[in-house]
Design an enzyme around this catalytic site. Structure first.
Site, PDB file in Angstrom:
ATOM      1  N   GLY A  41     -14.941 -17.264  10.376  1.00 38.81           N
ATOM      2  CA  GLY A  41     -13.473 -17.547  10.634  1.00 38.81           C
ATOM      3  C   GLY A  41     -12.798 -17.039  11.866  1.00 38.81           C
ATOM      4  O   GLY A  41     -11.998 -17.672  12.567  1.00 38.81           O
ATOM      5  N   ASP A  42     -13.298 -15.781  12.163  1.00 40.74           N
ATOM      6  CA  ASP A  42     -12.478 -15.206  13.337  1.00 40.74           C
ATOM      7  C   ASP A  42     -12.808 -15.668  14.706  1.00 40.74           C
ATOM      8  O   ASP A  42     -12.195 -16.042  15.531  1.00 40.74           O
ATOM      9  CB  ASP A  42     -12.903 -13.697  13.488  1.00 40.74           C
ATOM     10  CG  ASP A  42     -12.023 -12.883  12.164  1.00 40.74           C
ATOM     11  OD1 ASP A  42     -11.013 -13.449  11.671  1.00 40.74           O
ATOM     12  OD2 ASP A  42     -12.567 -11.623  11.881  1.00 40.74           O
TER      13      ASP A  42
END
Length: 267
Positions: A209-210
């Site tokens: 996600g990052d």
């Protein structure tokens, strides 16, 4: 991990936040080893440690510690540092859960304070801090499907995800990106785009996600189209989950996968 992704994609970045104890020292050293600039606030309490445990069936178990409390002075120092840095930046990415005693409206308050700066604000958080921060209208939010469902208080079909995302855009948020796990991601802005990844064997979801947020930030600053933005972000995420641990890919990883990410304009 967001800072790693942005750095690996060729832009200069600086990591901010609070660090304390041995875990905090480890974070600083690891980022320095990756040539990523940092300007952390040293705090009294130990930095939390999160774990992802993968068994031989590739099933993951997450063990996330809660951030320990900060003093009033330490909280104020965070506000002061971010506002100061924003005056010298094109973009601020705010992300993560909040320490135990941090008020739920921390991100909302911080975004309001940043409105006097010519800076774009990307927000990646969940729960009450996300709900309250929506009132301050960040530039972009990136909830995953579970986080968006929590925000809305109900399960959402794919069509409902589109409708909710468009409503959030209409409320004043420029871009809404919803990550859908193995089903890819949706981007809503002036247009609505969907990117579907190829099926791959997952090595680790740490940083997926990052890395998507980092790719979105770089694409935004580069002036990419909405379709290219979401296609690149999904390609970055796919390339990251093929790596062990918390490693994040570079631009080569995107190039290797971007043509295998199906992208479609929905509206």
């Amino acid at each position: 991990n967001v800072a790693k992704a942005i750095k690996n994609l060729g832009l200069e970045t600086e990591a901010l936040g609070c660090v304390g104890g041995a875990a905090g020292e480890y974070i600083v050293k690891e980022l320095a080893a990756d040539n990523i600039a940092t300007d952390f606030n040293q705090v009294a309490k130990e930095t939390r440690i999160n774990f992802k445990i993968t068994d031989n069936l590739s099933q993951e178990t997450k063990v996330n510690q809660e951030g320990l409390p900060l003093s009033k002075d330490e909280i104020q120092a965070v506000y002061d540092k971010v506002v100061k840095k924003a005056q010298q930046s094109k973009m601020i990415v705010l992300g993560g859960s909040l320490p135990q005693n941090m008020p739920d409206d921390f991100y909302q308050d911080l975004i309001e304070r940043l409105k006097g700066c010519a800076v774009k604000i990307f927000l990646d958080t969940s729960g009450p801090p996300l709900k309250l921060a929506l009132e301050a209208k960040p530039t972009l939010i990136k909830p995953n499907l579970n986080e968006l469902e929590e925000l809305m208080g109900q399960d959402l079909s794919f069509q409902e995800v589109i409708s909710v995302s468009k409503e959030l855009v209409a409320s004043g948020i420029e871009l809404v990106v919803v990550s859908l796990g193995a089903d890819g991601a949706l981007l809503a802005g002036e247009e609505v785009w969907y990117a579907k990844p190829p099926q791959v064997k997952v090595e680790s979801t740490v940083g997926a996600g990052d890395s998507m947020v980092g790719s979105l930030a770089v694409s935004y600053l580069d002036g990419d189209s909405a379709g290219n933005m979401i296609q690149s972000a999904v390609a970055m995420s796919v390339a990251t989950i093929l790596l062990p641990g918390s490693k994040v890919v570079d631009i080569t990883g995107i190039k290797n996968w971007i043509d295998r990410v199906e992208v479609k304009k929905l509206e």
